[in-house]
Design an enzyme around this catalytic site. Structure first.
Site, PDB file in Angstrom:
ATOM      1  N   ASP A 173     -48.842-100.841 -22.876  1.00 17.01           N
ATOM      2  CA  ASP A 173     -47.719-101.699 -23.277  1.00 17.01           C
ATOM      3  C   ASP A 173     -46.803-101.026 -24.293  1.00 17.01           C
ATOM      4  O   ASP A 173     -45.597-100.917 -24.078  1.00 17.01           O
ATOM      5  CB  ASP A 173     -48.231-103.012 -23.899  1.00 17.01           C
ATOM      6  CG  ASP A 173     -48.657-104.030 -22.840  1.00 17.01           C
ATOM      7  OD1 ASP A 173     -48.272-103.869 -21.662  1.00 17.01           O
ATOM      8  OD2 ASP A 173     -49.376-104.983 -23.199  1.00 17.01           O
ATOM      9  N   ARG A 219     -52.665-108.923 -38.484  1.00 11.30           N
ATOM     10  CA  ARG A 219     -51.229-108.959 -38.164  1.00 11.30           C
ATOM     11  C   ARG A 219     -50.355-108.989 -39.412  1.00 11.30           C
ATOM     12  O   ARG A 219     -49.270-108.417 -39.441  1.00 11.30           O
ATOM     13  CB  ARG A 219     -50.890-110.180 -37.283  1.00 11.30           C
ATOM     14  CG  ARG A 219     -51.585-110.223 -35.933  1.00 11.30           C
ATOM     15  CD  ARG A 219     -51.518-108.926 -35.213  1.00 11.30           C
ATOM     16  NE  ARG A 219     -52.108-108.994 -33.876  1.00 11.30           N
ATOM     17  CZ  ARG A 219     -52.455-107.939 -33.181  1.00 11.30           C
ATOM     18  NH1 ARG A 219     -52.282-106.729 -33.680  1.00 11.30           N
ATOM     19  NH2 ARG A 219     -52.975-108.071 -31.979  1.00 11.30           N
ATOM     20  N   ASP A 261     -49.948-114.101 -31.957  1.00  8.86           N
ATOM     21  CA  ASP A 261     -49.638-112.885 -32.704  1.00  8.86           C
ATOM     22  C   ASP A 261     -48.143-112.663 -32.908  1.00  8.86           C
ATOM     23  O   ASP A 261     -47.712-112.202 -33.957  1.00  8.86           O
ATOM     24  CB  ASP A 261     -50.288-111.676 -32.025  1.00  8.86           C
ATOM     25  CG  ASP A 261     -51.802-111.669 -32.221  1.00  8.86           C
ATOM     26  OD1 ASP A 261     -52.250-112.174 -33.273  1.00  8.86           O
ATOM     27  OD2 ASP A 261     -52.526-111.184 -31.338  1.00  8.86           O
ATOM     28  N   SER A 265     -58.300-108.208 -22.306  1.00  2.03           N
ATOM     29  CA  SER A 265     -57.403-107.861 -23.395  1.00  2.03           C
ATOM     30  C   SER A 265     -58.233-107.881 -24.668  1.00  2.03           C
ATOM     31  O   SER A 265     -58.943-108.849 -24.935  1.00  2.03           O
ATOM     32  CB  SER A 265     -56.271-108.887 -23.479  1.00  2.03           C
ATOM     33  OG  SER A 265     -55.729-108.876 -24.777  1.00  2.03           O
TER      34      SER A 265
HETATM   35  N1  ARG Z   1     -57.061-115.731 -30.193  1.00  2.00           N
HETATM   36  C1  ARG Z   1     -57.069-114.827 -31.295  1.00  2.00           C
HETATM   37  C2  ARG Z   1     -55.983-115.169 -32.284  1.00  2.00           C
HETATM   38  O1  ARG Z   1     -55.036-115.822 -31.948  1.00  2.00           O
HETATM   39  C3  ARG Z   1     -56.981-113.389 -30.878  1.00  2.00           C
HETATM   40  C4  ARG Z   1     -55.692-112.962 -30.236  1.00  2.00           C
HETATM   41  C5  ARG Z   1     -55.680-111.563 -29.651  1.00  2.00           C
HETATM   42  N2  ARG Z   1     -56.679-111.467 -28.628  1.00  2.00           N
HETATM   43  C6  ARG Z   1     -56.819-110.470 -27.751  1.00  2.00           C
HETATM   44  N3  ARG Z   1     -57.836-110.530 -26.952  1.00  2.00           N
HETATM   45  N4  ARG Z   1     -55.974-109.482 -27.667  1.00  2.00           N
HETATM   46  O2  ARG Z   1     -56.075-114.768 -33.415  1.00  2.00           O
END
Ligand code: ARG
Length: 404
Positions: free
Chosen positions: A16, A96, A125, A177
């Site tokens: 990506d 993040r 995110d 993912s």
């Molecule tokens: N659900 C989690 C959050 O919102 C993780 C998000 C990212 N998950 C991932 N498998 N890339 O904090």
């Protein structure tokens, strides 16, 4: 809007963000600088600079932020007891904020007009990145190619990469993912999207199953100083190293697997698997020590704060005045949260077996049922009389009314 000449891209080196790098250059005719942070994702970032440059970046920042991440983001969340919906220790979310803060730092240093990220338009995110960026620099422009570009599948991205001579490792396509840092692994998509199905064993990255865990328990002792985990089995560690160590010990014993159908901020329910051995162990141990050292009212009130705090983190509001004010409360409560907690890790379980503190509020002379007892049982009679007075009054009045 003024023209965008320079963009700072949050870059992982995956498909990506590699394609985004080339796409941004083509679409905006701008210079792209990449930013990659080491938050303990467990893979080497040695070749990331070279990779970014060969994909067209004019410059590539790579920074080790494990110490800052553990001390400035993980620790406050740990002390607050922030666990979203009672299960998720918020590893991805916390990461993040720090990445976004550094994107802004680099953008200001490089005099870039924009930052860019590779988050999809369906998740949390994107919110965390963008709310943080605007909170720290209200004038910055934010680009989210995944929300607006024409590439709608992995195949199209691969084709785009090939057309633009971007070297992508032709690895076997994983249906999952994943996001990983010190505080935990987040895994979704593929077969996990079926909530009726048990996660396939191969999704787990850092924990073993209960079946494969050792047949003998592992005992560990964690020491806290004013709410900060400082020692493991009597040996001092920096927080980041302590977390890494606990991930290994806990993971080996199958501790820290979490299967959660959660409520995303944007209203979708999603199923995610988390692995967070250190986070599960430390949250648990820390709370056990608070049970011993906090007075009843503070302990109960702190549970309400913990829930609210976890929502602020999950929903991207780290830099909100409320989160900062709650931190003031939490810090105040940690003054006497010092002592040791002994835990037994065994086949996916983490249980407390002993705890001690110089500030323990447990008074054996009050609690005991032996002849050492100093509690005056007679005093309870008057207490109960007054405590129950409102209910007794209600009963009396209502009975009288019923008779009429
Ligand atoms: N659900 C989690 C959050 O919102 C993780 C998000 C990212 N998950 C991932 N498998 N890339 O904090």
């Amino acid at each position: 809007m003024s023209k965008i000449k320079k963009i700072i891209l949050a870059y992982s080196g995956g498909l990506d963000t590699s394609v985004i790098l080339a796409w941004l250059k083509e679409k905006y005719k701008a210079e792209v600088i990449t930013y990659t942070a080491n938050l303990g994702q467990g893979k080497t970032l040695d070749s990331i600079e070279e990779k970014a440059k060969s994909t067209g970046a004019s410059k590539a920042y790579v920074e080790n932020l494990k110490k800052e991440f553990s001390q400035e983001y993980v620790l406050p969340a740990l002390q607050a007891g922030a666990v979203y919906e009672g299960k998720y220790p918020l590893a991805t979310a916390l990461g993040r904020f720090l990445i976004a803060k550094n994107l802004i730092k680099v953008a200001e240093k490089e005099k870039a007009e924009a930052i860019a990220h590779g988050c999809s338009g369906k998740g949390n995110d994107q919110v965390r990145f963008e709310v943080t960026a605007k909170a720290l620099n209200p004038e910055i422009t934010i680009l989210a190619p995944l929300r607006e570009w024409e590439l709608t599948s992995r195949e199209e991205e691969v084709r785009y990469a090939q057309k633009h001579n971007i070297s992508i490792e032709i690895t076997e396509e994983s249906p999952y993912s994943m996001d990983r840092n010190l505080w935990g692994v987040s895994i979704e998509c593929g077969p996990l999207e079926d909530t009726r199905r048990e996660p396939p064993p191969e999704v787990y990255q850092i924990t073993s199953s209960a079946e494969k865990a050792p047949d003998k328990p592992t005992y560990i002792e964690i020491e806290f100083q004013q709410g900060i985990p400082s020692k493991l089995d009597g040996k001092s560690y920096e927080l980041a190293s302590l977390i890494e160590k606990l991930n290994l010990i806990g993971g080996k014993n199958g501790v820290g697997r979490i299967d959660l159908v959660e409520n995303r901020l944007i209203g979708i329910k999603s199923r995610e698997i988390y692995e967070a051995p250190a986070a599960v162990i430390l949250h648990y141990a820390h709370k056990e020590l608070e049970r011993l050292t906090l007075d009843k009212d503070t302990f109960h009130f702190k549970e309400i704060i913990a829930q609210r705090y976890s929502q602020l983190v999950y929903n991207g509001l780290w830099y909100s005045p409320l989160r900062q004010a709650l931190d003031g409360f939490v810090t105040q409560t940690q003054k006497f949260v010092s002592g040791q907690v002994k835990l037994k890790l065994y086949k996916g379980n983490c249980e407390v077996v002993a705890r001690k503190s110089p500030y323990s509020l447990y008074d054996k002379k009050l609690a005991t049922y032996t002849k050492e007892d100093v509690f005056n049982q007679k005093a309870s009679e008057g207490f109960i009389h007054i405590w129950g007075l409102p209910l007794k009054t209600v009963a009396k009045i209502q009975k009288k009314k019923e008779k009429k």
